[in-house]
Design a protein around this motif. Structure first.
Motif, PDB file in Angstrom:
ATOM      1  N   PRO A   1       0.795  -1.234   0.000  1.00 27.19           N
ATOM      2  CA  PRO A   1       0.000   0.000   0.000  1.00 27.19           C
ATOM      3  C   PRO A   1       0.824   1.279   0.000  1.00 27.19           C
ATOM      4  N   VAL A   2       2.010   1.258   0.570  1.00 28.48           N
ATOM      5  CA  VAL A   2       2.791   2.493   0.700  1.00 28.48           C
ATOM      6  C   VAL A   2       3.657   2.739  -0.524  1.00 28.48           C
ATOM      7  N   GLU A   3       4.365   1.691  -0.978  1.00 22.15           N
ATOM      8  CA  GLU A   3       5.353   1.884  -2.041  1.00 22.15           C
ATOM      9  C   GLU A   3       4.926   1.335  -3.395  1.00 22.15           C
TER      10      GLU A   3
ATOM     11  N   LEU B   1      -1.395   1.738  -7.318  1.00 21.01           N
ATOM     12  CA  LEU B   1      -0.937   0.386  -7.627  1.00 21.01           C
ATOM     13  C   LEU B   1       0.566   0.345  -7.856  1.00 21.01           C
ATOM     14  N   GLN B   2       1.089   1.327  -8.587  1.00 22.56           N
ATOM     15  CA  GLN B   2       2.489   1.248  -9.013  1.00 22.56           C
ATOM     16  C   GLN B   2       3.467   1.886  -8.033  1.00 22.56           C
ATOM     17  N   VAL B   3       3.103   3.017  -7.424  1.00 21.75           N
ATOM     18  CA  VAL B   3       4.034   3.686  -6.502  1.00 21.75           C
ATOM     19  C   VAL B   3       3.388   3.973  -5.148  1.00 21.75           C
ATOM     20  N   GLY B   4       2.272   3.317  -4.850  1.00 21.39           N
ATOM     21  CA  GLY B   4       1.690   3.373  -3.519  1.00 21.39           C
ATOM     22  C   GLY B   4       0.977   4.678  -3.196  1.00 21.39           C
ATOM     23  N   TRP B   5       0.440   4.708  -1.991  1.00 21.37           N
ATOM     24  CA  TRP B   5      -0.269   5.899  -1.525  1.00 21.37           C
ATOM     25  C   TRP B   5       0.674   7.083  -1.392  1.00 21.37           C
ATOM     26  N   LEU B   6       1.936   6.827  -1.096  1.00 26.36           N
ATOM     27  CA  LEU B   6       2.902   7.932  -1.014  1.00 26.36           C
ATOM     28  C   LEU B   6       3.104   8.556  -2.393  1.00 26.36           C
ATOM     29  N   GLY B   7       3.194   7.730  -3.422  1.00 27.41           N
ATOM     30  CA  GLY B   7       3.321   8.253  -4.779  1.00 27.41           C
ATOM     31  C   GLY B   7       2.113   9.079  -5.178  1.00 27.41           C
ATOM     32  N   LEU B   8       0.913   8.593  -4.819  1.00 32.38           N
ATOM     33  CA  LEU B   8      -0.303   9.357  -5.114  1.00 32.38           C
ATOM     34  C   LEU B   8      -0.287  10.686  -4.375  1.00 32.38           C
ATOM     35  N   PHE B   9       0.127  10.680  -3.120  1.00 31.82           N
ATOM     36  CA  PHE B   9       0.201  11.912  -2.333  1.00 31.82           C
ATOM     37  C   PHE B   9       1.153  12.920  -2.981  1.00 31.82           C
ATOM     38  N   LEU B  10       2.306  12.456  -3.458  1.00 29.96           N
ATOM     39  CA  LEU B  10       3.270  13.357  -4.096  1.00 29.96           C
ATOM     40  C   LEU B  10       2.721  13.911  -5.403  1.00 29.96           C
TER      41      LEU B  10
END
Length: 439
Positions: A299-301, A339-348
């Motif tokens: 979920p994160v990464e 899916l690809q870079v996690g919730w952190l990626g979405l946040f960024l």
């Protein structure tokens, strides 16, 4: 041995306004016509053209290095987001595919950054408008020739020839949804050109007519949603620009509250909205439901950045097998990011796009020139379309997004304040000398 020096005319050429305009036109034409280029000449040809544009673009930045500020070259939000994608190489399920996806993203980002620094907003709008007029006009002409004039149908560029049945059509683009997306971006650009008197009224009417006809004929279910979002944003921006300066902050907060409540309500009622929207959105909802199962594993990464799905790799092969389909994206940029870079990626990503939208919106609300409305309205179109397609994460969508992020980063930022302070400090010795002379 002496190191050979470049010809003296080369730096002047790279710094020239004509070169900047030619580069911008070539970049927009190449990326927006990527499907047509690959259909005619193959993927290698397209990659070669983009690589050449990157080399020329970097040369233009080097030639203009005295005019540019290193601090303002790349917005930090963009730099952090891309760095996170590159970092996903460490845990990716397929590092080779992740490297390919990152290189593709970086290549387009580089030429977009160059455009953001060698062209101002009006020049960018004019260049994009010129390219869109040609591509949409050629698309309409091809649809008419293949769908109406030819007795034996041919499928050039994958065109099915459905224009006689009023669509769906796709023109020079890969699908009807891509055509609809391009048509909406083009319509925003054409209207800004019209309002700024950048082109003749007759040409403006023709441009808007072609864009509107193709948006309708695309039959894309997302066009109405994106067009409605842009229309509401246009009305809100017009309201902000009309109120007095001392009331503007309060109006902005009220509009922000309305948007927040609207988004929250839409999320709570998402199942009812999807059910009422029809089969096309139901298909998307089914894909997102299956995709959410795999998100729980990382979920994160996420599983690593890929961009367009390499369908033979996990988890994409499993998702498609479960659904019995052949999807190459999540049909939702935000779902693809999770899916690809996690919730952190979405946040960024949301932080990068949100900061750019807020900055450009505030500038458009304060400055009366219509051209300043282009950046926030295009960002609204990109972000609303991202709910139903992943175009914003690659190709033309990513190109326009980075141009808007760079453009927004050049105003209302800490870099601008630092430049202002530096300019004031540079004037202090002159002021001191003047005072000494008075004494």
């Amino acid at each position: 041995m002496t190191t050979p020096h470049p010809p003296r005319w080369l730096p002047e050429l790279l710094r020239s306004a004509g070169m900047a305009r030619a580069f911008t036109l070539a970049t927009f034409a190449t990326v927006f016509a990527s499907y047509a280029i690959q259909w005619i000449a193959g993927v290698v040809t397209f990659i070669t053209i983009v690589s050449g544009l990157c080399v020329v673009g970097v040369g233009m930045l080097v030639a203009r290095r005295r005019e540019l500020s290193f601090l303002r070259l790349v917005p930090i939000s963009l730099l952090v987001f891309v760095s996170w994608l590159l970092l996903s190489l460490i845990w990716s399920t397929s590092p080779a595919d992740t490297l390919t996806g990152c290189v593709a993203l970086l290549g387009v980002a580089v030429i977009a950054i160059v455009i953001g620094h060698v062209r101002d907003t009006l020049q960018t709008v004019r260049a994009l408008g010129d390219v869109m007029r040609w591509l949409l006009s050629i698309s309409l002409a091809l649809e008419i020739v293949i769908g109406i004039l030819m007795r034996t149908p041919v499928h050039w560029f994958g065109i099915a020839g459905n224009i006689a049945q009023l669509g769906p059509v796709q023109g020079l683009f890969s699908s009807r949804n891509m055509l609809g997306f391009v048509a909406v971006i083009a319509l925003v650009t054409f209207v800004v050109e019209w309002r700024t008197a950048s082109i003749r009224p007759g040409l403006a009417v023709f441009s808007v007519a072609v864009g509107g006809v193709l948006a309708f004929l695309s039959g894309s279910p997302t066009v109405l949603v994106v067009a409605a979002a842009v229309g509401i944003a246009t009305a809100a921006l017009a309201l902000v620009r009309r109120v007095h300066a001392h009331d503007r902050v309060a109006v902005q907060w009220v509009l922000g509250g309305i948007v927040a409540v609207g988004l929250g309500t839409a999320y709570i009622l998402r199942h009812q909205i999807i059910a009422a929207a029809g089969s096309d959105f139901s298909i998307r909802a089914n894909l997102w439901r299956v995709l959410s199962v795999y998100v729980r594993y990382h979920p994160v990464e996420g599983f690593g950045w890929f961009g367009t799905w390499p369908v033979e790799q996990y988890p994409f092969v499993s998702i498609n097998f479960t659904l019995g389909k052949h999807y190459t994206t999540a049909l939702n940029a935000y779902a693809d990011l999770v899916l690809q870079v996690g919730w952190l990626g979405l946040f960024l990503f949301v932080g990068m796009a949100g900061i750019a939208l807020i900055r450009s919106w505030l500038v458009a609300g304060e400055r009366r020139a219509t051209v300043y409305a282009w950046t926030p309205l295009v960002l609204v179109a990109l972000l609303s379309n991202s709910l139903f397609e992943s175009f914003t994460l690659s190709g033309a969508g990513w190109l326009v997004l980075v141009v808007c992020v760079v453009r927004a980063g050049q105003s209302r930022s800490w870099r601008e304040r630092m430049d202002a302070v530096a300019a004031d400090d540079a004037q202090l010795p002159d002021i001191a000398e003047g005072n000494a002379d008075d004494e």
